[in-house]
Write a protein that holds these residues in place. Structure first.
Motif, PDB file in Angstrom:
ATOM      1  N   ASN A 322       0.872  -1.178   0.000  1.00  0.00           N
ATOM      2  CA  ASN A 322       0.000   0.000   0.000  1.00  0.00           C
ATOM      3  C   ASN A 322       0.905   1.222   0.000  1.00  0.00           C
ATOM      4  OD1 ASN A 322      -2.262   1.635   0.150  1.00  0.00           O
ATOM      5  ND2 ASN A 322      -2.492   1.425   2.364  1.00  0.00           N
ATOM      6  N   PRO A 344      -2.931  -0.080  -4.465  1.00  0.00           N
ATOM      7  CA  PRO A 344      -4.161  -0.868  -4.598  1.00  0.00           C
ATOM      8  C   PRO A 344      -5.219  -0.101  -5.387  1.00  0.00           C
ATOM      9  CG  PRO A 344      -3.345  -0.934  -2.335  1.00  0.00           C
ATOM     10  CD  PRO A 344      -2.561   0.127  -3.049  1.00  0.00           C
ATOM     11  N   GLU A 347      -7.626   2.271  -3.632  1.00  0.00           N
ATOM     12  CA  GLU A 347      -7.043   3.371  -2.877  1.00  0.00           C
ATOM     13  C   GLU A 347      -6.793   4.551  -3.818  1.00  0.00           C
ATOM     14  OE1 GLU A 347      -6.567   3.380   0.419  1.00  0.00           O
ATOM     15  OE2 GLU A 347      -7.269   1.305   0.653  1.00  0.00           O
ATOM     16  N   TRP A 366      -5.429  -6.605  -4.093  1.00  0.00           N
ATOM     17  CA  TRP A 366      -4.908  -7.664  -3.238  1.00  0.00           C
ATOM     18  C   TRP A 366      -5.951  -8.733  -2.898  1.00  0.00           C
ATOM     19  CZ3 TRP A 366      -0.078  -8.746  -3.083  1.00  0.00           C
ATOM     20  CH2 TRP A 366       0.868  -7.731  -3.265  1.00  0.00           C
ATOM     21  N   SER A 382       3.018  -3.928   4.731  1.00  0.00           N
ATOM     22  CA  SER A 382       1.624  -3.488   4.643  1.00  0.00           C
ATOM     23  C   SER A 382       1.357  -2.471   5.739  1.00  0.00           C
ATOM     24  CB  SER A 382       0.689  -4.691   4.795  1.00  0.00           C
ATOM     25  OG  SER A 382      -0.652  -4.277   5.008  1.00  0.00           O
ATOM     26  N   SER A 383       0.970  -1.277   5.342  1.00  0.00           N
ATOM     27  CA  SER A 383       0.678  -0.228   6.315  1.00  0.00           C
ATOM     28  C   SER A 383      -0.795   0.178   6.200  1.00  0.00           C
ATOM     29  CB  SER A 383       1.584   0.988   6.077  1.00  0.00           C
ATOM     30  OG  SER A 383       1.292   2.014   7.000  1.00  0.00           O
ATOM     31  N   LEU A 385      -3.469  -1.328   5.411  1.00  0.00           N
ATOM     32  CA  LEU A 385      -4.129  -1.787   4.194  1.00  0.00           C
ATOM     33  C   LEU A 385      -5.272  -2.738   4.490  1.00  0.00           C
ATOM     34  CD1 LEU A 385      -4.286  -2.400   1.059  1.00  0.00           C
ATOM     35  CD2 LEU A 385      -2.569  -4.186   1.503  1.00  0.00           C
ATOM     36  N   ASN A 388      -9.631  -2.046   5.309  1.00  0.00           N
ATOM     37  CA  ASN A 388     -10.547  -1.831   4.181  1.00  0.00           C
ATOM     38  C   ASN A 388     -10.546  -3.004   3.220  1.00  0.00           C
ATOM     39  OD1 ASN A 388     -11.449   0.705   5.014  1.00  0.00           O
ATOM     40  ND2 ASN A 388      -9.758   1.766   3.997  1.00  0.00           N
ATOM     41  N   LEU A 389      -9.375  -3.610   3.018  1.00  0.00           N
ATOM     42  CA  LEU A 389      -9.265  -4.704   2.058  1.00  0.00           C
ATOM     43  C   LEU A 389     -10.154  -5.881   2.452  1.00  0.00           C
ATOM     44  CD1 LEU A 389      -7.775  -5.878  -0.437  1.00  0.00           C
ATOM     45  CD2 LEU A 389      -6.077  -6.775   1.161  1.00  0.00           C
ATOM     46  N   ASP A 416      -0.661  -1.932  11.622  1.00  0.00           N
ATOM     47  CA  ASP A 416      -2.116  -1.879  11.561  1.00  0.00           C
ATOM     48  C   ASP A 416      -2.679  -1.823  12.976  1.00  0.00           C
ATOM     49  OD1 ASP A 416      -4.788  -2.104  10.372  1.00  0.00           O
ATOM     50  OD2 ASP A 416      -3.749  -3.046   8.673  1.00  0.00           O
TER      51      ASP A 416
END
Length: 454
Positions: A322, A344, A347, A366, A382-383, A385, A388-389, A416
């Motif tokens: 992300n 993504p 985004e 993803w 992954s920061s 991400l 929402n995914l 996260d």
């Protein structure tokens, strides 16, 4: 930046595909030596070695300025990516791509060597890159019929090539004078003229039996408007889909050059931190961009490097899942690794900013598989991400894809909420990853060498 990857050896057991060695033995793409594959820097067009070929290009057109003006390249039909590997030592980052074909896993060879590469093909859909992104595109006998389907493949290159950028075509129609090759050459010239590309250099090296031509894309739309025939037509930007080039058919029109898209970025390395041309025109956009850069610089230096259970000396390639403005990748620029910056598709579209900075990346969803071989990346990042995914797909499916991509002994670094980390932790442990949590916001997983029982 990585050291010269041209001659890096890889374990045969990691990529057990000997067919290419035999098929290309006269061209010295790859050679098997005991338990290793070695890469002498040869190739169909690199009869005197890839470094000699690269130096010949710059002598033919000095304005290219490897690693200064020319920083971001796309290599079409890259083979084992010796061209992109040799350019790493010149501060050039190359997105090399090829499909899986009868020569087996060429992209897997490239990734195993630590060279940026991805599985892709120019077919019926746009490549997953933004408009006006690459400083140069290179094709050495890449087996693409550029004039096919009404010229759509070449128009796709025109879409992603930066205004004023170069297309190097190294192929037999450039110099062979038999009827078959000359018909291809004439068709290529006619098509390139119709999209306002100019030939700025053409050369033939008799000692290598290699001919190449360098085309240049215009820096404004004035040529498009002055053509005798409006063919191919200009795209209607008001009706053109703007959704990350994800599952979008190839254009049959030319994308107009508007606004600041015709301005070349600063020379490398200044372009990494200078304001990108494609940055939003919103009043606070520049301040947000600078803040993002500062944030990632501090986080990487104060927490990621030395503060987490990651052996960075073993990391050669990274996926930032992300990427935002590419701040994480920019903060790692002095380490001997490269970053695939992924934006993504659900985004905000910031991929043009990443290319303006002299970094590489791609669009992706993803909730689908990433276009790479299994076990090819050393670290996935992954920061914020996953929250929402996972409203669209199961977090187990995402974790399984991370496991597929990560190399045994490789890492997953997730920043996260504790809610997401609590969901990820048992899934990774079920796959026999070791997992640690730091500061209630960072999950660090390390993939083991476990395999399921047969």
């Amino acid at each position: 930046m990585l050291c010269d990857a041209t001659y890096i050896n890889v374990w045969y057991s990691n990529v057990p595909h000997p067919k290419l060695v035999e098929y290309k033995k006269d061209q010295r793409w790859v050679v098997k030596s005991d338990d290793y594959f070695i890469f002498p820097g040869g190739g169909t067009q690199f009869k005197n070695g890839v470094n000699f070929y690269i130096e010949s290009i710059e002598k033919t057109l000095p304005v290219i300025e490897w690693g200064k003006k020319t920083r971001v390249i796309l290599d079409v039909g890259c083979g084992v990516a010796s061209f992109g590997g040799a350019l790493l030592d010149r501060n050039v980052i190359t997105m090399s791509f090829a499909p899986k074909d009868e020569h087996e896993a060429q992209i897997q060879f490239a990734l195993e060597r630590g060279i940026p590469a991805t599985l892709s093909v120019i077919g019926t859909q746009r490549l997953t890159f933004p408009d006006n992104s690459f400083d140069m595109i290179h094709c050495a006998r890449c087996r693409v019929h550029w004039d096919g389907d009404g010229g759509k493949p070449l128009m796709e290159l025109n879409r992603i090539l930066r205004p004023g950028g170069y297309f190097i075509w190294s192929a037999t129609p450039v110099y062979k004078d038999d009827e078959k090759h000359q018909n291809v050459w004439k068709s290529m010239v006619a098509l390139s003229e119709s999209i306002c590309w100019s030939i700025v250099a053409k050369t033939y090296a008799s000692d290598m039996h290699i001919g190449l031509v360098v085309f240049q894309k215009p820096i404004s739309s004035s040529c498009y408007q002055n053509r005798k025939e409006n063919s191919p037509p200009l795209c209607d930007l008001s009706s053109r889909p703007n959704n990350h080039s994800w599952y979008v058919p190839l254009d049959s029109c030319l994308v107009p050059i508007v606004g600041d898209s015709n301005k070349w970025p600063s020379l490398w390395p200044e372009r990494l931190s200078d304001k990108p041309q494609s940055l939003s025109s919103e009043p606070d956009a520049e301040e947000t961009f600078k803040g993002d850069t500062t944030h990632w610089s501090a986080l990487v230096s104060e927490v990621y490097i030395g503060g987490l259970d990651i052996n960075w000396s073993s990391v050669r390639n990274v996926i930032d899942m992300n990427a935002g403005y590419g701040g994480f990748g920019a903060a790692l620029i002095n380490l001997p690794l490269w970053v695939m910056n992924v934006v993504p598709v659900h985004e905000p579209d910031t991929l043009s900013v990443i290319f303006d900075r002299g970094l590489i990346g791609t669009y992706h969803d993803w909730c689908e598989s990433f276009n790479t071989y299994p076990r090819t990346f050393d670290l996935l990042h992954s920061s914020f991400l996953l929250g929402n995914l996972t409203k669209r797909c199961d977090i187990i499916e995402v974790a399984a894809e991370m496991d597929r991509i990560a190399r045994p002994g490789g890492y997953l670094l997730v920043q996260d909420s504790m809610e997401i980390i609590a969901k990820m932790k048992p899934i990774l442990k079920s796959l026999h990853w070791s997992v640690n949590v730091h500061q209630d916001q960072f999950l660090v997983g390390k993939k083991g060498f476990w395999r399921p029982d047969k």
